[in-house]
Design a protein around this motif. Structure first.
Motif, PDB file in Angstrom:
ATOM      1  N   LEU A  32      -0.969  -4.380   6.055  1.00 49.77           N
ATOM      2  CA  LEU A  32      -0.091  -5.488   6.443  1.00 49.77           C
ATOM      3  C   LEU A  32       0.726  -5.154   7.683  1.00 49.77           C
ATOM      4  CD1 LEU A  32       1.333  -6.582   2.948  1.00 49.77           C
ATOM      5  CD2 LEU A  32      -0.551  -7.622   4.225  1.00 49.77           C
ATOM      6  N   ALA A  33       1.088  -3.886   7.858  1.00 50.61           N
ATOM      7  CA  ALA A  33       1.913  -3.488   8.999  1.00 50.61           C
ATOM      8  C   ALA A  33       1.179  -3.607  10.319  1.00 50.61           C
ATOM      9  CB  ALA A  33       2.399  -2.048   8.801  1.00 50.61           C
ATOM     10  N   ASP A  34      -0.155  -3.559  10.271  1.00 48.55           N
ATOM     11  CA  ASP A  34      -0.970  -3.769  11.483  1.00 48.55           C
ATOM     12  C   ASP A  34      -0.556  -2.851  12.627  1.00 48.55           C
ATOM     13  OD1 ASP A  34      -3.135  -4.979  12.688  1.00 48.55           O
ATOM     14  OD2 ASP A  34      -1.984  -6.653  13.475  1.00 48.55           O
TER      15      ASP A  34
ATOM     16  N   VAL B 233       5.073  -6.850   5.372  1.00 48.69           N
ATOM     17  CA  VAL B 233       5.709  -5.614   4.914  1.00 48.69           C
ATOM     18  C   VAL B 233       7.086  -5.915   4.338  1.00 48.69           C
ATOM     19  CG1 VAL B 233       6.642  -3.383   5.650  1.00 48.69           C
ATOM     20  CG2 VAL B 233       4.410  -4.144   6.493  1.00 48.69           C
ATOM     21  N   ASP B 234       7.814  -6.834   4.948  1.00 44.11           N
ATOM     22  CA  ASP B 234       9.136  -7.202   4.432  1.00 44.11           C
ATOM     23  C   ASP B 234       9.034  -7.677   2.986  1.00 44.11           C
ATOM     24  OD1 ASP B 234      10.395  -6.563   6.780  1.00 44.11           O
ATOM     25  OD2 ASP B 234      10.496  -8.623   7.525  1.00 44.11           O
ATOM     26  N   GLU B 235       8.062  -8.531   2.708  1.00 45.97           N
ATOM     27  CA  GLU B 235       7.880  -9.027   1.342  1.00 45.97           C
ATOM     28  C   GLU B 235       7.499  -7.901   0.394  1.00 45.97           C
ATOM     29  OE1 GLU B 235       6.324 -13.564   2.447  1.00 45.97           O
ATOM     30  OE2 GLU B 235       4.904 -11.995   1.871  1.00 45.97           O
ATOM     31  N   LEU B 236       6.679  -6.974   0.874  1.00 46.30           N
ATOM     32  CA  LEU B 236       6.242  -5.873   0.011  1.00 46.30           C
ATOM     33  C   LEU B 236       7.387  -4.910  -0.276  1.00 46.30           C
ATOM     34  CD1 LEU B 236       3.932  -4.591  -1.528  1.00 46.30           C
ATOM     35  CD2 LEU B 236       3.273  -3.374   0.558  1.00 46.30           C
ATOM     36  N   VAL B 237       8.189  -4.580   0.740  1.00 48.13           N
ATOM     37  CA  VAL B 237       9.336  -3.704   0.533  1.00 48.13           C
ATOM     38  C   VAL B 237      10.301  -4.336  -0.468  1.00 48.13           C
ATOM     39  CG1 VAL B 237      11.399  -2.735   1.625  1.00 48.13           C
ATOM     40  CG2 VAL B 237       9.165  -2.489   2.726  1.00 48.13           C
ATOM     41  N   ASP B 238      10.522  -5.634  -0.330  1.00 46.47           N
ATOM     42  CA  ASP B 238      11.379  -6.340  -1.277  1.00 46.47           C
ATOM     43  C   ASP B 238      10.815  -6.245  -2.696  1.00 46.47           C
ATOM     44  OD1 ASP B 238      13.542  -8.387  -1.981  1.00 46.47           O
ATOM     45  OD2 ASP B 238      11.715  -9.461  -2.566  1.00 46.47           O
TER      46      ASP B 238
END
Length: 312
Positions: free
Chosen positions: A59-61, A31-36
């Motif tokens: 991805l957040a599961d 999620v961090d990569e996607l938010v970025d």
């Protein structure tokens, strides 16, 4: 080519910050990569953000904090939150059900873009049409084909497109970098113009219709889209040129009564005090950088969705 997809347990998406020089697929696993990717506009466009939001829930599961962070990554485009909510509704059923829901969001977007292209092309009258557009509303803004540029693609396939005048779309040049790239790939005749030339060329009779996308459409038809859209609407009204919004039904937000209730994202200083990494304003210059504007519904000729034509 799909702008965004689910491949072997991860999200794959075109890094739009590298276009037109490089077409690179990012593989996003967290999620961090996607938010970025969302916040730096590696993935952008309302329909694509809806798909990204749905895949992000996978991805957040089940991590609610991560899901909430993803949902709020960009505030103006309603599709991001919609995609997150649609996938998150299946969390009690398990990860496979969430993934299935996200894949339906993707597939529904592909079908919606095709339907909008056909409905928009059917709506426009004339054999050889000159179209003006702002920002990027093609396949890069969706999964395939796109919204307003999807109508352009359908017109081109039908032999009814004379030319597209694409606004450069300052400050990040989505029109210059992305729209011209897509038009070139489809072989559609086009010319790039400065943003400020749009209303003048409308007044000069150079355009048969203006087509834009939307990031949020309020219940009364007021439409938030890339900054510069409102100026085109005013120019089109004065010139008697149809001004048409093309967006999926999911972009209509019945919970937002009118445009004044739409939160407009300000993207800060760097995008307008510098150009492609080169500073063009004095150090410390204060800025105002709204990424979107709101076109009142009375300036909109029609809203074309995947299900209907609305005439505000």
């Amino acid at each position: 080519m799909r702008t965004i997809d689910w491949v072997d347990g991860a999200v794959e998406l075109v890094d739009q910050t590298l276009l037109p020089d490089k077409c690179v697929m990012l593989r996003v696993r967290t999620v961090d990569e996607l938010v970025d990717a969302i916040q730096r506009l590696a993935v952008r466009g309302a329909p694509a953000l809806g798909v990204a939001g749905a895949f992000g829930v996978v991805l957040a599961d089940g991590d609610q904090a991560q899901i909430a962070r993803l949902r709020a990554a960009r505030p103006t485009a309603v599709n991001l939150a919609w995609g997150v909510d649609r996938a998150a509704a299946h969390l009690p059923e398990g990860r496979e059900a969430v993934l299935a829901a996200a894949l339906r969001v993707r597939d529904d977007d592909i079908a919606a873009c095709k339907a909008m292209g056909e409905r928009g092309a059917d709506l426009l009258e004339g054999e050889r049409l000159r179209i003006m557009t702002v920002c990027n509303t093609g396949g890069l803004a969706a999964v395939e084909r796109g919204t307003a540029l999807g109508v352009v693609q359908t017109l081109h396939e039908r032999g009814r497109l004379a030319e597209v005048l694409a606004l450069e779309t300052r400050p990040l040049l989505q029109g210059a970098r992305l729209t011209t790239w897509e038009l070139g790939r489809m072989g559609a005749p086009h010319r790039l113009i400065a943003d400020s030339a749009g209303p003048y060329l409308l007044a000069q009779g150079e355009v048969d219709a203006v087509l834009i996308g939307a990031d949020r459409i309020a219940a009364n038809g007021d439409t938030a889209n890339k900054i510069g859209s409102y100026a085109l609407a005013l120019g089109a009204e004065r010139a008697g040129v149809p001004f048409i919004v093309v967006a999926p039904e999911t972009t209509i937000d019945q919970a937002t009564p009118s445009g004044e209730h739409i939160r407009i994202e300000d993207r800060g200083d760097e995008e307008i005090v510098s150009f492609w990494g080169v500073r063009v304003a004095p150090e410390g210059t204060p800025t105002l950088n709204p990424a979107f504007d709101v076109t009142p519904h009375d300036l909109i000729t029609a809203i074309v969705t995947d299900k209907r034509v609305i005439r505000p």
